[in-house]
Design a protein around this motif. Structure first.
Motif, PDB file in Angstrom:
ATOM      1  N   GLN A  67      82.675-104.452 -20.930  1.00  0.00           N
ATOM      2  CA  GLN A  67      81.823-105.301 -21.741  1.00  0.00           C
ATOM      3  C   GLN A  67      81.960-106.742 -21.282  1.00  0.00           C
ATOM      4  O   GLN A  67      82.962-107.127 -20.678  1.00  0.00           O
ATOM      5  N   ILE A  68      80.918-107.506 -21.582  1.00  0.00           N
ATOM      6  CA  ILE A  68      80.745-108.829 -20.988  1.00  0.00           C
ATOM      7  C   ILE A  68      80.625-109.880 -22.079  1.00  0.00           C
ATOM      8  O   ILE A  68      80.069-109.645 -23.141  1.00  0.00           O
ATOM      9  N   GLY A  69      81.118-111.062 -21.797  1.00  0.00           N
ATOM     10  CA  GLY A  69      80.951-112.234 -22.640  1.00  0.00           C
ATOM     11  C   GLY A  69      81.695-113.378 -21.998  1.00  0.00           C
ATOM     12  O   GLY A  69      82.826-113.208 -21.540  1.00  0.00           O
ATOM     13  N   GLU A 100      83.463-120.312 -18.581  1.00  0.00           N
ATOM     14  CA  GLU A 100      84.370-120.541 -17.468  1.00  0.00           C
ATOM     15  C   GLU A 100      84.518-119.364 -16.506  1.00  0.00           C
ATOM     16  O   GLU A 100      85.069-119.529 -15.413  1.00  0.00           O
ATOM     17  N   VAL A 101      84.061-118.180 -16.873  1.00  0.00           N
ATOM     18  CA  VAL A 101      84.287-116.999 -16.036  1.00  0.00           C
ATOM     19  C   VAL A 101      83.305-116.984 -14.868  1.00  0.00           C
ATOM     20  O   VAL A 101      82.098-117.154 -15.057  1.00  0.00           O
ATOM     21  N   ASN A 150      79.114-115.963 -25.012  1.00  0.00           N
ATOM     22  CA  ASN A 150      77.693-115.878 -24.723  1.00  0.00           C
ATOM     23  C   ASN A 150      77.482-115.334 -23.315  1.00  0.00           C
ATOM     24  O   ASN A 150      78.404-114.809 -22.693  1.00  0.00           O
ATOM     25  N   GLU A 151      76.273-115.451 -22.809  1.00  0.00           N
ATOM     26  CA  GLU A 151      75.904-114.850 -21.531  1.00  0.00           C
ATOM     27  C   GLU A 151      76.678-115.454 -20.361  1.00  0.00           C
ATOM     28  O   GLU A 151      77.177-116.591 -20.448  1.00  0.00           O
ATOM     29  N   PRO A 152      76.811-114.731 -19.254  1.00  0.00           N
ATOM     30  CA  PRO A 152      77.404-115.284 -18.034  1.00  0.00           C
ATOM     31  C   PRO A 152      76.726-116.600 -17.658  1.00  0.00           C
ATOM     32  O   PRO A 152      75.536-116.798 -17.929  1.00  0.00           O
ATOM     33  N   THR A 153      77.508-117.475 -17.030  1.00  0.00           N
ATOM     34  CA  THR A 153      77.129-118.839 -16.606  1.00  0.00           C
ATOM     35  C   THR A 153      77.209-119.841 -17.744  1.00  0.00           C
ATOM     36  O   THR A 153      77.032-121.037 -17.513  1.00  0.00           O
ATOM     37  N   SER A 154      77.511-119.405 -18.971  1.00  0.00           N
ATOM     38  CA  SER A 154      77.605-120.334 -20.094  1.00  0.00           C
ATOM     39  C   SER A 154      79.033-120.825 -20.321  1.00  0.00           C
ATOM     40  O   SER A 154      79.256-121.731 -21.133  1.00  0.00           O
ATOM     41  N   ILE A 194      85.693-108.041 -20.728  1.00  0.00           N
ATOM     42  CA  ILE A 194      86.061-109.191 -19.901  1.00  0.00           C
ATOM     43  C   ILE A 194      86.273-110.440 -20.751  1.00  0.00           C
ATOM     44  O   ILE A 194      87.151-111.257 -20.461  1.00  0.00           O
ATOM     45  N   TYR A 195      85.482-110.593 -21.810  1.00  0.00           N
ATOM     46  CA  TYR A 195      85.671-111.736 -22.711  1.00  0.00           C
ATOM     47  C   TYR A 195      87.056-111.698 -23.344  1.00  0.00           C
ATOM     48  O   TYR A 195      87.811-112.677 -23.304  1.00  0.00           O
TER      49      TYR A 195
END
Length: 305
Positions: free
Chosen positions: A244-246, A258-259, A252-256, A219-220
């Protein structure tokens, strides 16, 4: 071998916990664990200040926090003794093993896109080695990156070369019930790579036509490369086996960043995804505070029901 013919051994499928012929993670039947609706997978080092440096302690800490999956890009390079200890711990704690990197990635020069037979054989040899690693650590997925573009060849020829290599790799993986997941990477962090967008990965997977060749939707990377996340996930859905997430910017982690990860996770969950979402990102804050922030961010982003 016919691409749709997929026969795994009884022992292998039992060990990996799935039914032959049903390889897509989103077709699995495993439930969500503890407080999370989806199976998020941390990596070593993400919680080292809270859990300590020992990999086994870190795995146990992850399980204690409700993370019931784990990924390790560098698993293939770890000692056999550590691989076995990690596999034993994951089995005891009910942790599913996510991806590891299956082969040498060519970041600056073409390999699979070139059509060079020696480079293809090198890749296939490394895929064979990765089968043994996957068996040892009870992994189902492994990451494959086709490497750099070949600027001396038309993109059509390059695509044909990549597809042929992946077909031959699929023939190695299919009998073992294993899946290579192709990861498109963004142009900013990794300029010049052959595979960069989800529609292209979808096209390649359709051409390979094997249950052992699917998409890793990072997703990053795709937020940077193409955006339009939920529609692109929906369009590629049948070929996606792993996420995968970023967050962006910063990875960095979700909420850090724009996504809107709560909405993205809600959509993935609503489609019935039962597989793994790898936490391939850093921590926005250093130390124990930052590690707790990662845990809290996933609780927050996962609270869509």
């Amino acid at each position: 071998m016919k691409r749709r013919k997929f026969v795994g051994s009884v022992a292998a499928t039992s060990a990996l916990g799935f039914v032959p012929g049903i390889l897509s993670a989103q077709q699995g039947s495993e439930p969500a664990y503890k407080g999370f609706n989806l199976k998020y997978a941390p990596h070593l080092g993400m919680f080292k200040n809270l859990a300590g440096d020992d990999p086994i302690d870190q795995l146990n800490f992850m399980a204690d926090q409700g993370f019931m999956a784990f990924e390790d890009n560098g698993m293939k390079g770890r000692s056999l003794d550590l691989q076995e200890k990690m596999a034993s711990t994951m089995a005891k704690r009910g942790i599913s093993m996510g991806v590891f990197v299956a082969h040498k990635i060519y970041w600056k020069e073409p390999n699979l896109a070139s059509g060079d037979e020696n480079l293809r054989e090198e890749f296939l040899s490394q895929i064979k080695e990765s089968v043994e690693v996957a068996k040892r650590v009870n992994a189902k997925w492994m990451t494959v990156v086709p490497g750099h573009v070949d600027l001396r060849q038309n993109i059509g020829y390059q695509t044909a070369h990549v597809v042929e290599s992946l077909k031959r790799a699929s023939e190695i993986l299919e009998p073992h019930g294993l899946v290579m997941v192709l990861e498109p990477l963004n142009f900013r962090n990794h300029p010049g790579l052959f595979l960069s967008e989800s529609p292209q990965a979808y096209e390649v997977c359709k051409a390979v036509d094997s249950p052992s060749c699917k998409i890793l939707f990072d997703i990053y990377h795709q937020q940077i490369q193409e955006g339009n996340l939920i529609p692109n996930i929906d369009a590629c859905w049948e070929e996606i086996a792993y996420y995968q997430i970023g967050d962006n910017p910063g990875r960095n982690e979700p909420t850090s960043g724009e996504v809107n990860y709560k909405n993205v996770f809600k959509f993935i969950h609503s489609k019935g995804f039962k597989g793994i979402l790898g936490m391939e990102h850093g921590n926005s804050i250093k130390g124990k505070e930052g590690e707790q922030r990662v845990i809290d961010a996933y609780k927050e982003s996962d609270s869509f029901i």
